[in-house]
Design a protein around this motif. Structure first.
Motif, mmCIF file in Angstrom:
data_model
loop_
_atom_site.group_PDB
_atom_site.id
_atom_site.type_symbol
_atom_site.label_atom_id
_atom_site.label_comp_id
_atom_site.label_asym_id
_atom_site.label_seq_id
_atom_site.Cartn_x
_atom_site.Cartn_y
_atom_site.Cartn_z
ATOM 1 N N UNK A 70 0.877 -1.307 0.033
ATOM 2 C CA UNK A 70 -0.044 -0.038 -0.021
ATOM 3 C C UNK A 70 0.820 1.374 0.005
ATOM 4 N N UNK A 71 0.679 2.173 -0.952
ATOM 5 C CA UNK A 71 1.290 3.336 -1.069
ATOM 6 C C UNK A 71 0.941 4.351 0.112
ATOM 7 N N UNK A 72 1.899 4.891 0.639
ATOM 8 C CA UNK A 72 1.788 5.938 1.876
ATOM 9 C C UNK A 72 2.386 7.050 1.646
ATOM 10 N N UNK A 73 2.244 8.271 1.931
ATOM 11 C CA UNK A 73 2.602 9.463 1.789
ATOM 12 C C UNK A 73 2.686 10.022 2.925
ATOM 13 N N UNK A 74 3.643 10.486 3.658
ATOM 14 C CA UNK A 74 3.445 11.391 5.143
ATOM 15 C C UNK A 74 4.343 12.601 4.964
ATOM 16 N N UNK A 75 3.685 13.679 4.999
ATOM 17 C CA UNK A 75 4.158 15.114 5.165
ATOM 18 C C UNK A 75 4.897 15.571 6.450
ATOM 19 N N UNK A 76 5.709 16.284 6.407
ATOM 20 C CA UNK A 76 6.282 17.032 7.651
ATOM 21 C C UNK A 76 7.048 18.223 7.203
ATOM 22 N N UNK A 77 7.125 19.060 8.644
ATOM 23 C CA UNK A 77 7.699 20.248 8.277
ATOM 24 C C UNK A 77 6.944 21.426 8.290
ATOM 25 N N UNK A 78 5.769 21.508 8.326
ATOM 26 C CA UNK A 78 4.922 22.690 8.215
ATOM 27 C C UNK A 78 4.926 23.328 9.761
ATOM 28 N N UNK A 79 4.302 24.430 9.804
ATOM 29 C CA UNK A 79 4.509 25.283 11.073
ATOM 30 C C UNK A 79 4.166 26.534 11.037
ATOM 31 N N UNK A 80 4.446 27.445 12.005
ATOM 32 C CA UNK A 80 4.191 28.923 11.842
ATOM 33 C C UNK A 80 5.461 29.513 11.557
ATOM 34 N N UNK A 81 5.433 30.601 10.761
ATOM 35 C CA UNK A 81 6.625 31.187 10.385
ATOM 36 C C UNK A 81 6.116 32.745 10.106
ATOM 37 N N UNK A 82 7.015 33.733 10.292
ATOM 38 C CA UNK A 82 6.706 35.107 10.125
ATOM 39 C C UNK A 82 6.779 35.426 8.439
ATOM 40 N N UNK A 83 6.171 36.288 8.031
ATOM 41 C CA UNK A 83 6.399 36.870 6.757
ATOM 42 C C UNK A 83 7.890 36.788 6.390
ATOM 43 N N UNK A 84 8.206 36.647 5.362
ATOM 44 C CA UNK A 84 9.643 36.695 4.725
ATOM 45 C C UNK A 84 10.396 35.495 4.879
ATOM 46 N N UNK A 85 9.877 34.629 6.035
ATOM 47 C CA UNK A 85 10.581 33.265 6.509
ATOM 48 C C UNK A 85 10.789 32.436 5.675
ATOM 49 N N UNK A 86 11.190 30.938 6.024
ATOM 50 C CA UNK A 86 11.412 29.763 5.165
ATOM 51 C C UNK A 86 10.758 28.633 6.092
ATOM 52 N N UNK A 87 10.457 27.834 5.059
ATOM 53 C CA UNK A 87 10.056 26.331 5.619
ATOM 54 C C UNK A 87 10.415 25.487 4.604
ATOM 55 N N UNK A 88 10.879 24.320 5.006
ATOM 56 C CA UNK A 88 11.109 23.174 4.214
ATOM 57 C C UNK A 88 10.217 21.882 4.496
ATOM 58 N N UNK A 89 9.216 21.685 3.700
ATOM 59 C CA UNK A 89 8.417 20.606 3.627
ATOM 60 C C UNK A 89 9.098 19.239 2.969
#
Length: 121
Positions: A1-20
Motif C-alpha cells: 500500500x502506498x503511503x505519503x507522510x508530509x512533515x515540516x509545516x508550522x508557523x513562520x513570519x512573513x519573509x521566513x522559510x520552511x522546508x516541507x
C-alpha cells in the motif's frame, strides 16, 4: 500500500522559510512523479509544484523564484523548500504521487494527509 507522510509545516513570519518533506513508501519511488498542492480555508485546492521521475520541475507562477521542489530517491522523499513566505501562502500543503508530473490533481493516484503552513506575524 502506498503511503505519503508530509512533515515540516508550522508557523513562520512573513519573509521566513520552511522546508516541507514527504516520505513515500509502498512502491518504487523513483519510477513516479511527485507533486505538491495546497488548499487554503474556503478555497479550492491548487497546484504548487511538481517533479518528474527524471527531475524535470514545474511551478505555479505564484511560487516561481520562491519555492524549490526536489527529490532524494535514496530516501524516497520529496522536498519543498519555501522561501520569502507570504501570508497568502498559508494553507494545508499536500504531496501526491502519480505516473506523470502534472498540475492536474486527478492525475495523481495517492495523496498524503497534509501539513499546515501558517505565515503570520
Amino acid at each position: 500500500q502506498v503511503q505519503l507522510v508530509e512533515s515540516g509545516g508550522g508557523l513562520v513570519q512573513p519573509g521566513g522559510s520552511l522546508r516541507l518533506s514527504c516520505a513515500a513508501s509502498g512502491r518504487t519511488f523513483n519510477n513516479y512523479a511527485m507533486g505538491w498542492f495546497r488548499q487554503a480555508p474556503g478555497k479550492e485546492r491548487e497546484f504548487v509544484a511538481a517533479i518528474s521521475k527524471t527531475d524535470s520541475t514545474y511551478y505555479e507562477d505564484f511560487v516561481k523564484g520562491r519555492f524549490t521542489i526536489s527529490r532524494d530517491n535514496a530516501k524516497n522523499t520529496v522536498y519543498l523548500q519555501m522561501n520569502s513566505l507570504k501570508p497568502e501562502d498559508t494553507a494545508v500543503y499536500y504531496c501526491a504521487t502519480g505516473v506523470r508530473a502534472s498540475n492536474n490533481g486527478p492525475s495523481y493516484d495517492y495523496w498524503g494527509q497534509g501539513t499546515q503552513v501558517t505565515v503570520s506575524s
